[in-house]
Design a protein around this motif. Sequence first.
Motif, PDB file in Angstrom:
ATOM      1  N   ASP B 189      49.927  47.572  45.807  1.00 31.37           N
ATOM      2  CA  ASP B 189      49.767  46.945  47.116  1.00 31.37           C
ATOM      3  C   ASP B 189      48.677  45.875  47.087  1.00 31.37           C
ATOM      4  N   LYS B 190      49.031  44.663  47.529  1.00 28.56           N
ATOM      5  CA  LYS B 190      48.062  43.563  47.508  1.00 28.56           C
ATOM      6  C   LYS B 190      46.871  43.848  48.415  1.00 28.56           C
ATOM      7  N   GLN B 191      47.124  44.628  49.464  1.00 34.89           N
ATOM      8  CA  GLN B 191      46.060  44.878  50.433  1.00 34.89           C
ATOM      9  C   GLN B 191      44.881  45.633  49.830  1.00 34.89           C
ATOM     10  N   VAL B 192      45.180  46.456  48.821  1.00 36.08           N
ATOM     11  CA  VAL B 192      44.095  47.193  48.179  1.00 36.08           C
ATOM     12  C   VAL B 192      43.116  46.211  47.552  1.00 36.08           C
ATOM     13  N   TYR B 193      43.682  45.168  46.921  1.00 39.35           N
ATOM     14  CA  TYR B 193      42.825  44.153  46.306  1.00 39.35           C
ATOM     15  C   TYR B 193      42.002  43.435  47.358  1.00 39.35           C
ATOM     16  N   GLU B 194      42.655  43.083  48.460  1.00 36.96           N
ATOM     17  CA  GLU B 194      41.943  42.374  49.520  1.00 36.96           C
ATOM     18  C   GLU B 194      40.785  43.214  50.037  1.00 36.96           C
ATOM     19  N   ALA B 195      41.061  44.498  50.241  1.00 33.60           N
ATOM     20  CA  ALA B 195      40.007  45.387  50.728  1.00 33.60           C
ATOM     21  C   ALA B 195      38.855  45.440  49.736  1.00 33.60           C
ATOM     22  N   ALA B 196      39.204  45.524  48.449  1.00 31.95           N
ATOM     23  CA  ALA B 196      38.168  45.598  47.420  1.00 31.95           C
ATOM     24  C   ALA B 196      37.356  44.308  47.387  1.00 31.95           C
ATOM     25  N   LYS B 197      38.046  43.186  47.530  1.00 29.49           N
ATOM     26  CA  LYS B 197      37.370  41.891  47.511  1.00 29.49           C
ATOM     27  C   LYS B 197      36.395  41.769  48.677  1.00 29.49           C
ATOM     28  N   ILE B 198      36.819  42.261  49.835  1.00 29.65           N
ATOM     29  CA  ILE B 198      35.944  42.191  51.016  1.00 29.65           C
ATOM     30  C   ILE B 198      34.692  43.027  50.773  1.00 29.65           C
ATOM     31  N   ASP B 199      34.863  44.150  50.091  1.00 33.87           N
ATOM     32  CA  ASP B 199      33.704  44.972  49.756  1.00 33.87           C
ATOM     33  C   ASP B 199      32.872  44.372  48.637  1.00 33.87           C
ATOM     34  N   GLY B 200      33.276  43.205  48.151  1.00 31.53           N
ATOM     35  CA  GLY B 200      32.463  42.499  47.180  1.00 31.53           C
ATOM     36  C   GLY B 200      32.757  42.833  45.735  1.00 31.53           C
ATOM     37  N   ALA B 201      33.953  43.347  45.445  1.00 31.21           N
ATOM     38  CA  ALA B 201      34.277  43.678  44.061  1.00 31.21           C
ATOM     39  C   ALA B 201      34.680  42.411  43.310  1.00 31.21           C
ATOM     40  N   SER B 202      34.225  42.300  42.071  1.00 30.92           N
ATOM     41  CA  SER B 202      34.628  41.160  41.256  1.00 30.92           C
ATOM     42  C   SER B 202      35.987  41.461  40.633  1.00 30.92           C
ATOM     43  N   ASN B 203      36.566  40.448  39.981  1.00 33.17           N
ATOM     44  CA  ASN B 203      37.857  40.660  39.328  1.00 33.17           C
ATOM     45  C   ASN B 203      37.771  41.779  38.314  1.00 33.17           C
ATOM     46  N   TRP B 204      36.652  41.769  37.585  1.00 29.32           N
ATOM     47  CA  TRP B 204      36.430  42.774  36.553  1.00 29.32           C
ATOM     48  C   TRP B 204      36.412  44.173  37.149  1.00 29.32           C
ATOM     49  N   GLU B 205      35.677  44.312  38.250  1.00 30.57           N
ATOM     50  CA  GLU B 205      35.611  45.623  38.905  1.00 30.57           C
ATOM     51  C   GLU B 205      36.967  46.008  39.472  1.00 30.57           C
ATOM     52  N   CYS B 206      37.675  45.013  40.023  1.00 30.69           N
ATOM     53  CA  CYS B 206      39.001  45.287  40.565  1.00 30.69           C
ATOM     54  C   CYS B 206      39.903  45.874  39.492  1.00 30.69           C
ATOM     55  N   PHE B 207      39.801  45.290  38.289  1.00 33.44           N
ATOM     56  CA  PHE B 207      40.661  45.767  37.214  1.00 33.44           C
ATOM     57  C   PHE B 207      40.390  47.237  36.910  1.00 33.44           C
ATOM     58  N   TRP B 208      39.114  47.585  36.771  1.00 31.65           N
ATOM     59  CA  TRP B 208      38.802  48.964  36.382  1.00 31.65           C
ATOM     60  C   TRP B 208      38.979  49.953  37.522  1.00 31.65           C
ATOM     61  N   LYS B 209      38.732  49.480  38.757  1.00 23.35           N
ATOM     62  CA  LYS B 209      38.747  50.438  39.858  1.00 23.35           C
ATOM     63  C   LYS B 209      40.084  50.482  40.590  1.00 23.35           C
ATOM     64  N   VAL B 210      40.836  49.390  40.555  1.00 22.28           N
ATOM     65  CA  VAL B 210      42.108  49.379  41.291  1.00 22.28           C
ATOM     66  C   VAL B 210      43.298  49.348  40.337  1.00 22.28           C
ATOM     67  N   THR B 211      43.337  48.353  39.462  1.00 20.74           N
ATOM     68  CA  THR B 211      44.520  48.158  38.638  1.00 20.74           C
ATOM     69  C   THR B 211      44.752  49.328  37.690  1.00 20.74           C
ATOM     70  N   LEU B 212      43.730  49.644  36.916  1.00 18.08           N
ATOM     71  CA  LEU B 212      43.913  50.660  35.880  1.00 18.08           C
ATOM     72  C   LEU B 212      44.291  52.028  36.455  1.00 18.08           C
ATOM     73  N   PRO B 213      43.591  52.495  37.497  1.00 22.03           N
ATOM     74  CA  PRO B 213      43.996  53.780  38.058  1.00 22.03           C
ATOM     75  C   PRO B 213      45.438  53.784  38.547  1.00 22.03           C
ATOM     76  N   SER B 214      45.884  52.678  39.156  1.00 16.84           N
ATOM     77  CA  SER B 214      47.267  52.718  39.649  1.00 16.84           C
ATOM     78  C   SER B 214      48.267  52.583  38.515  1.00 16.84           C
ATOM     79  N   LEU B 215      47.816  52.031  37.389  1.00 16.06           N
ATOM     80  CA  LEU B 215      48.735  51.930  36.254  1.00 16.06           C
ATOM     81  C   LEU B 215      48.755  53.205  35.425  1.00 16.06           C
ATOM     82  N   PHE B 216      47.834  54.111  35.735  1.00 13.85           N
ATOM     83  CA  PHE B 216      47.643  55.242  34.848  1.00 13.85           C
ATOM     84  C   PHE B 216      48.918  56.029  34.513  1.00 13.85           C
ATOM     85  N   PRO B 217      49.750  56.346  35.521  1.00 12.68           N
ATOM     86  CA  PRO B 217      50.983  57.069  35.175  1.00 12.68           C
ATOM     87  C   PRO B 217      51.838  56.297  34.174  1.00 12.68           C
TER      88      PRO B 217
END
Lengths: 319, 287
Positions: B189-217
């Motif tokens: 969901d794109k909105q998760v990224y937007e929410a993370a960005k608003i909280d001040g997450a960098s691309n790098w943090e987004c990758f580890w905290k959003v992308t990787l966990p959702s790709l885990f399965p």
Amino acid sequence: MEGRLSIEQKKKLKARVNKSKRFLFGMQGKEGVLLKTFVYVLLICIGFVYLYPLIYMVSFSFKSLEDLLSPLVNWIPSQFYFDNYLRANNVLSFLPTLMQSFYVTVLPALAQTAVAGVIGYGFARFDFPLKRTLFVLVLATFVVPPQVTMIPRYVFFNELGLLGNIQAFLIPAVLGQGLNSAIFILIFYQFFKMIPKSLEEAAQLDGAGVVRVFTTIAIPMAVPAIIISFLFSFVWYWNETYLASLYFGNQLSTLPLELQRFVATFNQLYSGNDSGANSINEGVRMAGTVLSILPLLLVYFLTQKWFVEGVDRSGITGE
Amino acid sequence: MKLTMKKKNQLIGYAFISPWIIGFVLLTAFPLLYSLFLSFQDVRVTTNGIQTDFVGLNNYEIAFGVDTLFTQYLLTFIQELVLSVPIIIVFSLIIALLLNQQIRFKGFFRTIFFLPVIIASGPVINELMEQGVTSIPSIEQYALFQAIMTSTDSFVNTFLIYLMNNLIVILWFSGVQILIFLAALQKIDKQVYEAAKIDGASNWECFWKVTLPSLFPMVVVNTIYTIVMFSIFALNPVIDHIQSNMFDISTGLGYASALSWIYFLIIALALTVSVGLMTVRGSKKYA
């Protein structure tokens, strides 16, 4: 004031730096030029590594012996030299082998797709005792290497007289135990799960039986899944040389199998009294390799849309 | 006799999956047990059919004690599996991430990266390997490579040499995995990224905290797929060895069955260890 900047100048400088930074590294939500370039360079490099063997194959297959030996000729042959292909065509006996390859590939792929569709529908639409256990077993068959079941199957087929015959491929496919059958059942299972049940219920209210619902509603809606399954099944059967050589023996041959025997067949055909022009060289071997993958490449380029989008649309990644 | 609606539905369900049940019993379950049975026998194929002689664990003892080729192949296989699978997974993830960005010619690149799946047949790759096209040409002569080789210890060296020599084969094994990752990436969901960005997450943090966990399965799915594909690939020397023993009169089907069971157990072990480790770690990290 040498070396020192006024506050205003500092502000201006900072703004300019920020602007160029934004241009190069990008802002949130939009990438900068530097990153973009980096991505493209990386993609092109990796793409080249992927294509390198293919380019090499094609380039070498057109090289004459002089070109092969000449250190001056690297990638582009000095002339289009078709002799390699003529010889490779003879060695592979291209057309008859191609026909046989299609024969032992298309039929099992069709059978596998049809049966996987029926089984996937059964799992997706009906409830019955032990369903979960059975479905787990379906998935478990994926991790059983063919080598373990190969020997008993070989003995079994041998006793039934099915060796050297397409039935050695066809029977497992019809019974849902073909190459990677579990994947196809999973694809159909996911696909039929996605189709709203109300459609079928409406048909049932109109008096359609189960078979009728399956053939007139479920199957037409599953066309994407059918195409994907057939294509993958086709490619996997085509590339399967291990089981093919075991089950078919010398009765049936496919292009990959002929490629495996390429050197031996070549020496038989052209066992020239002199070395040199008649002995095997890289050019001929590469021409043989190109010929043996050409049919698959053509199929791929005509249908690559389905291949590439298939994994997406079939819902193999789960919903 | 009248069947209730429920009973009727159950029967129809069984009817639909009946080909699979028959096939599973006849062509998978029974052969599996039969080959286990054969692995404890001395099997001779005579004109009257197959004759077996119970020899206990003899076949297994030969496999590990006498047949040095087999143990050697097996060790190389395990080594290659341990090296290749993580490389394939990481690599396909990187390519999927690259392709997931907004770039031109996306379809073109996807077509190229998927190409190897189409021509991944043993004899073709064998021809290519014999021509030396599957390794990067003359990389050993580059100064940078030399510098790395002399400055690191031997384990890293073996790893690097393996990587360089087999790079193209490794890359060629990652077509399906790339697509699976790509499909999963597009479903985040794109909105998760937007929410993370608003909280001040960098691309790098987004990758580890959003992308990787959702790709885990999908990492787990891809690991299973890679291990299975890697082990049943026709160029694998273990598989070749099993087949050559099948038709060897002095060893025969019993010994070949024992070999294939050892192989099966090792693959099963590799799967349980890798998936087990990932789910234990994963559920802690990403639950």
